[in-house]
Design a protein around this motif. Structure first.
Motif, mmCIF file in Angstrom:
data_model
loop_
_atom_site.group_PDB
_atom_site.id
_atom_site.type_symbol
_atom_site.label_atom_id
_atom_site.label_comp_id
_atom_site.label_asym_id
_atom_site.label_seq_id
_atom_site.Cartn_x
_atom_site.Cartn_y
_atom_site.Cartn_z
ATOM 1 N N ARG A 263 7.612 5.411 -1.922
ATOM 2 C CA ARG A 263 6.163 5.578 -2.018
ATOM 3 C C ARG A 263 5.910 7.016 -2.444
ATOM 4 O O ARG A 263 6.582 7.923 -1.970
ATOM 5 N N PRO B 84 -1.817 6.568 -5.926
ATOM 6 C CA PRO B 84 -0.705 6.094 -5.101
ATOM 7 C C PRO B 84 -0.765 4.597 -4.784
ATOM 8 O O PRO B 84 0.271 3.935 -4.749
ATOM 9 N N ASP C 283 2.382 2.327 -5.899
ATOM 10 C CA ASP C 283 3.217 1.749 -4.848
ATOM 11 C C ASP C 283 3.016 0.247 -4.666
ATOM 12 O O ASP C 283 3.724 -0.384 -3.878
ATOM 13 N N SER D 6 6.287 2.912 -8.771
ATOM 14 C CA SER D 6 6.942 4.078 -8.158
ATOM 15 C C SER D 6 8.449 3.903 -8.130
ATOM 16 O O SER D 6 9.194 4.795 -8.522
ATOM 17 N N TRP D 7 8.890 2.746 -7.636
ATOM 18 C CA TRP D 7 10.330 2.526 -7.533
ATOM 19 C C TRP D 7 10.969 2.477 -8.913
ATOM 20 O O TRP D 7 12.026 3.084 -9.142
ATOM 21 N N SER E 185 7.908 -1.845 -7.401
ATOM 22 C CA SER E 185 6.669 -1.131 -7.704
ATOM 23 C C SER E 185 6.892 -0.205 -8.894
ATOM 24 O O SER E 185 8.034 0.096 -9.278
#
Length: 169
Positions: A97, A27, A31, A42-43, A40
């Motif tokens: 996130r 993570p 993130d 993630s995004w 990121s």
């Protein structure tokens, strides 16, 4: 190669790029943002998957699996469940996130499976169907699918670049 095979190949390449950018990361790396205005991993992967889910569902006349299969609840993002990432602020980007690579890839893989099922049944003339009259000229299914592939590959490449930066840091 027929139309369905060509589209499946294109979307398979998206899947390979997404998995290469995400697999094995925790993570913190998923993130991480290289500066306060950056996206990121993630995004980027969430956004490309949301757009693919949205556009394929619309073209297929189905519901988005983000909404129907519990993904919005699993991600628990602090904005409307219909959001796809378009026009999001730096603060909204930071709010995406994830708890794990498995969550991010689980959603992507579910959307990818639906996408491949959809394109498997397409033949040449199906690509001429108008799917969005809000543009001039109106957007055909073929143009929409190529747009999704192009955006997905661009964002997967950005995610790979961010991963490379993080690994070298």
């Amino acid at each position: 190669m027929n139309t369905a095979g060509m589209l499946a190949e294109a979307f398979d390449r998206v899947g390979e790029a997404v998995h290469a950018a995400v697999e094995g990361l925790g993570p913190e790396d998923l993130d991480a943002r290289v500066d306060p205005g950056a996206n990121s991993i993630s995004w980027l992967v969430w956004h490309l998957t949301r757009v693919q889910d949205d556009h394929i569902a619309d073209a297929a006349g189905t519901d988005q699996i983000w909404l129907t299969d519990g993904w919005a609840d699993r991600f628990a993002l602090p904005f409307d469940a219909s959001a796809t990432g378009y026009g999001q602020s730096a603060e909204e980007v930071a709010a995406v996130r994830v708890e794990s690579a498995e969550l991010l890839l689980g959603y992507f893989d579910a959307v990818q499976e639906r996408t491949l099922d959809f394109v498997a049944g397409l033949e040449g003339h199906a690509l001429d169907r108008i799917v969005d009259e809000n543009w001039s000229p109106p957007v055909t299914l073929g143009v929409r699918l190529i747009s999704v592939v192009a955006e997905d590959l661009q964002h997967a490449g950005q995610a790979a670049y961010v991963r490379g930066m993080l690994e070298r840091a």
